[in-house]
Design a protein around this motif. Structure first.
Motif, PDB file in Angstrom:
ATOM      1  N   GLY A 237      -1.261  -5.019  -4.820  1.00  0.00           N
ATOM      2  CA  GLY A 237       0.050  -4.451  -5.108  1.00  0.00           C
ATOM      3  C   GLY A 237       0.023  -3.019  -5.594  1.00  0.00           C
ATOM      4  N   ALA A 238      -1.127  -2.369  -5.489  1.00  0.00           N
ATOM      5  CA  ALA A 238      -1.253  -0.971  -5.927  1.00  0.00           C
ATOM      6  C   ALA A 238      -1.615  -0.110  -4.720  1.00  0.00           C
ATOM      7  CB  ALA A 238      -2.318  -0.838  -7.010  1.00  0.00           C
ATOM      8  N   PHE A 239      -0.811   0.919  -4.466  1.00  0.00           N
ATOM      9  CA  PHE A 239      -1.061   1.792  -3.327  1.00  0.00           C
ATOM     10  C   PHE A 239      -2.082   2.851  -3.757  1.00  0.00           C
ATOM     11  CE2 PHE A 239      -0.653   4.970  -0.140  1.00  0.00           C
ATOM     12  CZ  PHE A 239      -0.176   4.346   1.004  1.00  0.00           C
ATOM     13  N   GLY A 240      -3.364   2.537  -3.527  1.00  0.00           N
ATOM     14  CA  GLY A 240      -4.438   3.449  -3.893  1.00  0.00           C
ATOM     15  C   GLY A 240      -5.051   4.099  -2.671  1.00  0.00           C
ATOM     16  N   PRO A 241      -6.177   4.777  -2.851  1.00  0.00           N
ATOM     17  CA  PRO A 241      -6.817   5.502  -1.744  1.00  0.00           C
ATOM     18  C   PRO A 241      -7.178   4.613  -0.557  1.00  0.00           C
ATOM     19  CG  PRO A 241      -7.730   6.205  -3.852  1.00  0.00           C
ATOM     20  CD  PRO A 241      -6.849   5.035  -4.145  1.00  0.00           C
ATOM     21  N   ALA A 242      -7.647   3.380  -0.823  1.00  0.00           N
ATOM     22  CA  ALA A 242      -8.037   2.497   0.280  1.00  0.00           C
ATOM     23  C   ALA A 242      -6.827   2.119   1.132  1.00  0.00           C
ATOM     24  CB  ALA A 242      -8.715   1.243  -0.266  1.00  0.00           C
ATOM     25  N   THR A 243      -5.706   1.823   0.472  1.00  0.00           N
ATOM     26  CA  THR A 243      -4.492   1.484   1.218  1.00  0.00           C
ATOM     27  C   THR A 243      -4.000   2.693   2.009  1.00  0.00           C
ATOM     28  OG1 THR A 243      -3.884  -0.177  -0.448  1.00  0.00           O
ATOM     29  CG2 THR A 243      -2.143   0.590   1.024  1.00  0.00           C
ATOM     30  N   LYS A 244      -4.052   3.856   1.382  1.00  0.00           N
ATOM     31  CA  LYS A 244      -3.622   5.067   2.093  1.00  0.00           C
ATOM     32  C   LYS A 244      -4.481   5.298   3.335  1.00  0.00           C
ATOM     33  CE  LYS A 244      -2.721  10.015   1.541  1.00  0.00           C
ATOM     34  NZ  LYS A 244      -2.721  11.182   0.624  1.00  0.00           N
ATOM     35  N   ALA A 245      -5.780   5.087   3.214  1.00  0.00           N
ATOM     36  CA  ALA A 245      -6.682   5.315   4.346  1.00  0.00           C
ATOM     37  C   ALA A 245      -6.412   4.343   5.493  1.00  0.00           C
ATOM     38  CB  ALA A 245      -8.127   5.194   3.885  1.00  0.00           C
ATOM     39  N   ALA A 246      -5.870   3.176   5.159  1.00  0.00           N
ATOM     40  CA  ALA A 246      -5.616   2.149   6.185  1.00  0.00           C
ATOM     41  C   ALA A 246      -4.213   2.220   6.774  1.00  0.00           C
ATOM     42  CB  ALA A 246      -5.850   0.758   5.587  1.00  0.00           C
ATOM     43  N   THR A 247      -3.375   3.139   6.292  1.00  0.00           N
ATOM     44  CA  THR A 247      -1.981   3.172   6.735  1.00  0.00           C
ATOM     45  C   THR A 247      -1.864   3.402   8.241  1.00  0.00           C
ATOM     46  OG1 THR A 247      -1.867   5.534   6.188  1.00  0.00           O
ATOM     47  CG2 THR A 247      -0.999   3.979   4.558  1.00  0.00           C
ATOM     48  N   ALA A 299       5.917  17.226   4.473  1.00  0.00           N
ATOM     49  CA  ALA A 299       6.233  17.722   5.809  1.00  0.00           C
ATOM     50  C   ALA A 299       7.420  16.923   6.341  1.00  0.00           C
ATOM     51  CB  ALA A 299       5.023  17.564   6.727  1.00  0.00           C
ATOM     52  N   VAL A 300       8.453  17.616   6.803  1.00  0.00           N
ATOM     53  CA  VAL A 300       9.695  16.963   7.218  1.00  0.00           C
ATOM     54  C   VAL A 300       9.667  16.759   8.735  1.00  0.00           C
ATOM     55  CG1 VAL A 300      12.210  17.072   7.165  1.00  0.00           C
ATOM     56  CG2 VAL A 300      10.886  18.048   5.278  1.00  0.00           C
ATOM     57  N   ASP A 301       9.140  15.587   9.153  1.00  0.00           N
ATOM     58  CA  ASP A 301       9.003  15.312  10.584  1.00  0.00           C
ATOM     59  C   ASP A 301       9.539  13.946  10.984  1.00  0.00           C
ATOM     60  OD1 ASP A 301       7.089  13.665   9.499  1.00  0.00           O
ATOM     61  OD2 ASP A 301       5.367  14.694  10.380  1.00  0.00           O
ATOM     62  N   GLY A 302       9.973  13.146  10.004  1.00  0.00           N
ATOM     63  CA  GLY A 302      10.509  11.832  10.311  1.00  0.00           C
ATOM     64  C   GLY A 302       9.462  10.784  10.626  1.00  0.00           C
ATOM     65  N   ILE A 303       8.187  11.177  10.624  1.00  0.00           N
ATOM     66  CA  ILE A 303       7.091  10.233  10.872  1.00  0.00           C
ATOM     67  C   ILE A 303       6.608   9.706   9.519  1.00  0.00           C
ATOM     68  CG2 ILE A 303       4.764   9.934  11.790  1.00  0.00           C
ATOM     69  CD1 ILE A 303       5.389  12.338  13.664  1.00  0.00           C
ATOM     70  N   VAL A 304       6.654   8.412   9.342  1.00  0.00           N
ATOM     71  CA  VAL A 304       6.257   7.821   8.057  1.00  0.00           C
ATOM     72  C   VAL A 304       4.765   7.502   8.132  1.00  0.00           C
ATOM     73  CG1 VAL A 304       6.724   6.040   6.334  1.00  0.00           C
ATOM     74  CG2 VAL A 304       8.578   6.883   7.797  1.00  0.00           C
ATOM     75  N   GLY A 305       3.973   8.508   7.760  1.00  0.00           N
ATOM     76  CA  GLY A 305       2.526   8.394   7.803  1.00  0.00           C
ATOM     77  C   GLY A 305       1.931   8.208   6.420  1.00  0.00           C
ATOM     78  N   PRO A 306       0.634   8.487   6.261  1.00  0.00           N
ATOM     79  CA  PRO A 306      -0.057   8.234   4.992  1.00  0.00           C
ATOM     80  C   PRO A 306       0.568   8.919   3.785  1.00  0.00           C
ATOM     81  CG  PRO A 306      -1.646   8.663   6.733  1.00  0.00           C
ATOM     82  CD  PRO A 306      -0.295   8.949   7.316  1.00  0.00           C
ATOM     83  N   ASN A 307       0.918  10.198   3.896  1.00  0.00           N
ATOM     84  CA  ASN A 307       1.455  10.916   2.740  1.00  0.00           C
ATOM     85  C   ASN A 307       2.843  10.411   2.353  1.00  0.00           C
ATOM     86  OD1 ASN A 307      -0.834  12.531   2.515  1.00  0.00           O
ATOM     87  ND2 ASN A 307      -0.020  14.088   3.881  1.00  0.00           N
ATOM     88  N   THR A 308       3.664  10.151   3.359  1.00  0.00           N
ATOM     89  CA  THR A 308       5.004   9.639   3.065  1.00  0.00           C
ATOM     90  C   THR A 308       4.926   8.243   2.472  1.00  0.00           C
ATOM     91  OG1 THR A 308       5.930  10.961   4.867  1.00  0.00           O
ATOM     92  CG2 THR A 308       7.279   9.145   4.044  1.00  0.00           C
ATOM     93  N   GLN A 309       4.062   7.403   3.018  1.00  0.00           N
ATOM     94  CA  GLN A 309       3.928   6.049   2.465  1.00  0.00           C
ATOM     95  C   GLN A 309       3.368   6.078   1.043  1.00  0.00           C
ATOM     96  OE1 GLN A 309       2.327   2.964   5.099  1.00  0.00           O
ATOM     97  NE2 GLN A 309       2.817   4.249   6.875  1.00  0.00           N
ATOM     98  N   GLU A 310       2.470   7.013   0.786  1.00  0.00           N
ATOM     99  CA  GLU A 310       1.950   7.141  -0.581  1.00  0.00           C
ATOM    100  C   GLU A 310       3.072   7.444  -1.554  1.00  0.00           C
ATOM    101  OE1 GLU A 310      -1.766   9.339  -2.779  1.00  0.00           O
ATOM    102  OE2 GLU A 310      -0.618  10.521  -1.330  1.00  0.00           O
ATOM    103  N   MET A 311       3.980   8.338  -1.190  1.00  0.00           N
ATOM    104  CA  MET A 311       5.088   8.675  -2.065  1.00  0.00           C
ATOM    105  C   MET A 311       6.093   7.527  -2.175  1.00  0.00           C
ATOM    106  SD  MET A 311       4.248  11.562  -3.231  1.00  0.00           S
ATOM    107  CE  MET A 311       5.715  12.167  -4.049  1.00  0.00           C
ATOM    108  N   LEU A 312       6.258   6.769  -1.104  1.00  0.00           N
ATOM    109  CA  LEU A 312       7.169   5.622  -1.128  1.00  0.00           C
ATOM    110  C   LEU A 312       6.675   4.521  -2.049  1.00  0.00           C
ATOM    111  CD1 LEU A 312       8.331   4.897   2.544  1.00  0.00           C
ATOM    112  CD2 LEU A 312       9.793   5.400   0.594  1.00  0.00           C
ATOM    113  N   PHE A 313       5.368   4.248  -2.011  1.00  0.00           N
ATOM    114  CA  PHE A 313       4.838   3.031  -2.610  1.00  0.00           C
ATOM    115  C   PHE A 313       3.952   3.253  -3.829  1.00  0.00           C
ATOM    116  CE2 PHE A 313       5.267   1.783   1.983  1.00  0.00           C
ATOM    117  CZ  PHE A 313       6.368   0.968   1.798  1.00  0.00           C
ATOM    118  N   ARG A 314       3.669   4.479  -4.198  1.00  0.00           N
ATOM    119  CA  ARG A 314       2.724   4.695  -5.292  1.00  0.00           C
ATOM    120  C   ARG A 314       3.285   4.155  -6.589  1.00  0.00           C
ATOM    121  NH1 ARG A 314       2.947  11.140  -6.845  1.00  0.00           N
ATOM    122  NH2 ARG A 314       5.053  11.148  -7.711  1.00  0.00           N
TER     123      ARG A 314
END
Length: 314
Positions: A237-247, A299-314
């Motif tokens: 339940g913690a969005f850490g580096p491993a989860t980010k790498a697997a996004t 970055a404003v591109d509408g693609i929900v990638g690693p950085n956006t998911q990190e901010m959503l779930f951290r």
């Protein structure tokens, strides 16, 4: 309906602690205002000592709480110390314990669920053996002074997210002063039901987004990445580096998927109420993703990638 005093510590000419160029008074106010907005959205009556950067008077604040006949008092602070930085969250209550201690315990538990060390409920006495902190000594209602985390600890501040912290605090307030006092969100209820159905997490289906539901959404993400994308993540339940790498990035036009549903759940619970999770990444979800990225300096591109998911779930 309960009536709660939510007070921001310091202010105006008194900055409180200062670290990394950040004033404590600024963080205190941001959380106070956000907690207030969340509580009011659920029907809780809230009074504040300040809603902008002005001087505060402890005497005036105590008088305000007492004449307003509030059910509970919360004062928000951030910690700091000399030498090696401390870490974690703690909350003070009167030496008599009672509901103030229950409140302090709930606050630290809720904030600690975001990844902070739980330093627990505490008392602080003066040389006369009386409670040192005036806001909990002189107010009539059960009161707690919360030290969210250590402003001078870079690790504490890396995970410092105003909305997540405020939501956890609001959850604790409603837990102690009457969970029946808020109006359930049917879309949160649907999210809770859906992730229980898909992933067997067995969380309460109560229509309220608190730290347990937040953690469950991240667990759902981790389970989905494990099941559908071959990741081998710890489901913690913690969005850490491993989860980010697997996004796995998602974008407009993606076919229906549980992963899109989880991303939409993240957007909805971060305040993008136009997104009703349905597993389809259409124009409404893209617009919400763009707005979220813009608000977070991504970055404003509408693609929900690693950085956006990190901010959503951290």
């Amino acid at each position: 309906m309960p009536k709660i005093a939510v007070f921001a510590g310091h202010g105006g000419a008194d900055p409180g602690a200062v670290a990394f160029g950040v004033y404590e008074k600024t963080k205190n106010l941001a959380i106070s205002n956000t907690v207030t907005a969340i509580l009011r959205s659920h029907g809780v009556e809230v009074i504040n000592n300040r809603t902008e950067d002005v001087n505060r008077s402890l005497t005036a604040d105590i008088a305000l709480a007492n004449r307003s006949n509030v059910d509970g008092v919360l004062e928000i602070h951030h910690n700091s110390n000399a030498g090696t930085p401390g870490t974690g969250t703690e909350a003070f209550h009167t030496k008599n314990g009672g509901k103030g201690k229950v409140f302090a315990t709930a606050l630290t538990k809720a904030v600690a669920s975001l990844g902070y060390v739980n330093r627990g409920p505490k008392i602080m006495l003066n040389t006369s053996g009386r409670d040192y902190l005036g806001i909990i000594r002189e107010t009539y209602a059960p009161a707690s002074l919360l030290e969210v985390c250590f402003l001078n600890n870079s690790n504490d501040m890396m995970r410092h997210d105003i909305y997540s912290i405020s939501n956890a605090i609001a959850y604790a307030v409603m837990e102690v002063f009457g969970s029946g006092y808020y109006e359930a969100d049917p879309n949160i209820l649907e999210i809770q039901w859906k992730i229980n159905e898909l992933y067997g997490l067995n969380i309460a289906e109560d229509g309220y987004f608190g730290p347990i539901t937040k953690s469950a959404i991240v667990k759902s993400l981790q389970l989905e990445l494990n099941r559908g994308y071959g990741a081998s993540l710890a489901v913690d339940g913690a969005f850490g580096p491993a989860t980010k790498a697997a996004t796995v990035s998602v974008r407009r036009g993606n076919p229906y998927s549980n992963l899109v549903y989880i991303i939409q759940s993240g957007l909805y619970t971060r305040g993008n109420k136009s997104v009703i999770p349905d597993g389809l990444f259409g124009p409404i979800t893209e617009t919400a993703a763009l707005a979220f990225q813009r608000s977070q300096g991504l970055a404003v591109d509408g693609i929900v990638g690693p950085n956006t998911q990190e901010m959503l779930f951290r």
